[in-house]
Design a protein around this motif. Sequence first.
Motif, PDB file in Angstrom:
ATOM      1  N   GLU A  33       0.359  -1.133   0.034  1.00 12.11           N
ATOM      2  CA  GLU A  33       0.260   0.282  -0.092  1.00 12.11           C
ATOM      3  C   GLU A  33       0.881   1.521  -0.171  1.00 12.11           C
ATOM      4  O   GLU A  33       0.749   1.868  -0.940  1.00 12.11           O
ATOM      5  N   LEU A  37       1.376   4.126  -3.167  1.00 11.92           N
ATOM      6  CA  LEU A  37       0.982   5.850  -2.540  1.00 11.92           C
ATOM      7  C   LEU A  37       1.764   6.559  -3.130  1.00 11.92           C
ATOM      8  O   LEU A  37       1.932   7.655  -3.735  1.00 11.92           O
ATOM      9  N   ARG A  40       2.004   6.911  -6.478  1.00 15.64           N
ATOM     10  CA  ARG A  40       0.894   8.233  -6.731  1.00 15.64           C
ATOM     11  C   ARG A  40       0.475   8.970  -6.336  1.00 15.64           C
ATOM     12  O   ARG A  40       1.372  10.341  -7.245  1.00 15.64           O
TER      13      ARG A  40
ATOM     14  N   ILE B  34       1.057   5.316   5.358  1.00 11.40           N
ATOM     15  CA  ILE B  34      -0.236   5.182   5.012  1.00 11.40           C
ATOM     16  C   ILE B  34      -1.557   7.017   5.081  1.00 11.40           C
ATOM     17  O   ILE B  34      -1.597   7.312   4.300  1.00 11.40           O
ATOM     18  N   LEU B  35      -1.550   7.117   6.138  1.00 15.62           N
ATOM     19  CA  LEU B  35      -2.666   7.949   7.383  1.00 15.62           C
ATOM     20  C   LEU B  35      -2.302   9.193   5.777  1.00 15.62           C
ATOM     21  O   LEU B  35      -2.531  10.073   5.867  1.00 15.62           O
ATOM     22  N   TYR B  38      -1.499   9.262   2.487  1.00 16.22           N
ATOM     23  CA  TYR B  38      -2.874   9.797   1.673  1.00 16.22           C
ATOM     24  C   TYR B  38      -3.884  11.480   1.867  1.00 16.22           C
ATOM     25  O   TYR B  38      -3.746  11.744   1.282  1.00 16.22           O
ATOM     26  N   ARG B  40      -1.572  13.175   2.354  1.00 11.07           N
ATOM     27  CA  ARG B  40      -0.828  14.163   1.067  1.00 11.07           C
ATOM     28  C   ARG B  40      -0.874  14.375  -0.413  1.00 11.07           C
ATOM     29  O   ARG B  40      -1.498  15.734  -1.403  1.00 11.07           O
ATOM     30  N   LEU B  41      -1.309  13.083  -0.976  1.00 15.52           N
ATOM     31  CA  LEU B  41      -2.079  13.008  -1.281  1.00 15.52           C
ATOM     32  C   LEU B  41      -3.801  13.469  -2.154  1.00 15.52           C
ATOM     33  O   LEU B  41      -3.799  14.360  -3.240  1.00 15.52           O
ATOM     34  N   GLU B  42      -4.075  14.249  -0.980  1.00 14.13           N
ATOM     35  CA  GLU B  42      -5.307  14.317  -0.777  1.00 14.13           C
ATOM     36  C   GLU B  42      -5.381  16.306  -0.957  1.00 14.13           C
ATOM     37  O   GLU B  42      -5.978  16.663  -1.577  1.00 14.13           O
TER      38      GLU B  42
END
Lengths: 59, 59, 292
Positions: A33, A37, A40, B34-35, B38, B40-42
């Motif tokens: 995962e 990420l 991405r 992981i959090l 995510y 950073r992606l958002e």
Amino acid sequence: YLEDVKIQARGQLQAVESRYKAQKRITQTFELEILDLYGRLEKDSLLKKLEDEKTEAAE
Amino acid sequence: YLEDVKIQARGQLQAVESRYKAQKRITQTFELEILDLYGRLEKDSLLKKLEDEKTEAAE
Amino acid sequence: MAEDPQRNFRSVYYEKVGFRGVEEKKSLEILLKDDRLDIEKLCTFSQRFPLPSMYRTLVWKVLLGIIPPHHESHALVMKSRKEQYRDVYHALQVIRFIKDSTPQVEIFLRVHQLELGKLPHNPSFLLVKDEIFLAIAKAMEEMVEDTIDCYWLVSCFVNQLNNKYKDSLPQLPKILEQYLNLEDSRLLAHLKACSAMSKLPYNLWFKKCFAGCLPESSLQRVWDKVISGSCKIIVFVAVEILLTFKMKIIALNSAEKITQFLENIPQDNTDAIVSKAIDLWHKHCGTPVHSV
């Protein structure tokens, strides 16, 4: 009785071993995962960079 | 002698347990990562959206 | 204290290569042959004699609980320790906390932090306790060849300082003052007159256990005592450093200059300083009874 204690000890050892292995499988799933990420994120920032360059060239 | 076997078993068990605990810490660390990723992606995609809107408004 | 440099030189010499050393090595070898190692006897031995270099890593690992007393279990336990280190190391790579270029001691710090669940958010910011860890790791790296052994020794040694010696370490400056008063009250008076007593390099001496202060060849003889259960020895090393450089210290008249000098003491005489410190420690605290 001694044999008993030995069997018990081996049982405990095996129990912790299998808990370790289960935990390790979870870790491996999370690892995939994380790699995804990062991929991405890097793609996004690469895209952004390309777009910025395009905009600059157009100006 | 029985005591001896018990002490020996405990010695082995401690090391394997510590390895299991470390694996558990790794899982926790990966969860946080992981959090974070995510998040950073958002943020990235939100920024991109805002910029796109700005560009459109300017055109 | 008027000392005889010749005598000290000789005692250091004999401890290293002389007859006493050979006898000691033999009696340690007997202890190490037991199927189940006697931790208490190994402690007493290390308190009393310097450990022969070839057995030091093994004895430290046993005393710090990295390997258990039973020989039979050593291979299994070390395999587990090795896997644990590799697991955490790999995890740190995955989250990009360490790179190929990260120095070994920093890798040790991060592995240790992850294991405690205390990996920081901002890795570029080092706390005092991180600096202590790194100094100890740097010194250990010079003493121990194997990376896995070295990691476990650093980690368990630091844990020992933080747990077992947690309450004793803050007492050491006061104890230092007591023994310095007994050994050389004039020197103590001078240090007090310059208000230097509160500014001595206590972090370097007591928290880092002289890592970065003494060269590793001398330092490991001090750590033999600390690892086997005495943190008081480090007070006597501090006393001997002060006594050895008494003339220099008396010539300096400000706390800052004294501290600066003590943080960078000359490295050529440290073996004798440690030998004298151990003698002084035995004199004041008694010699542990060693029975084989």
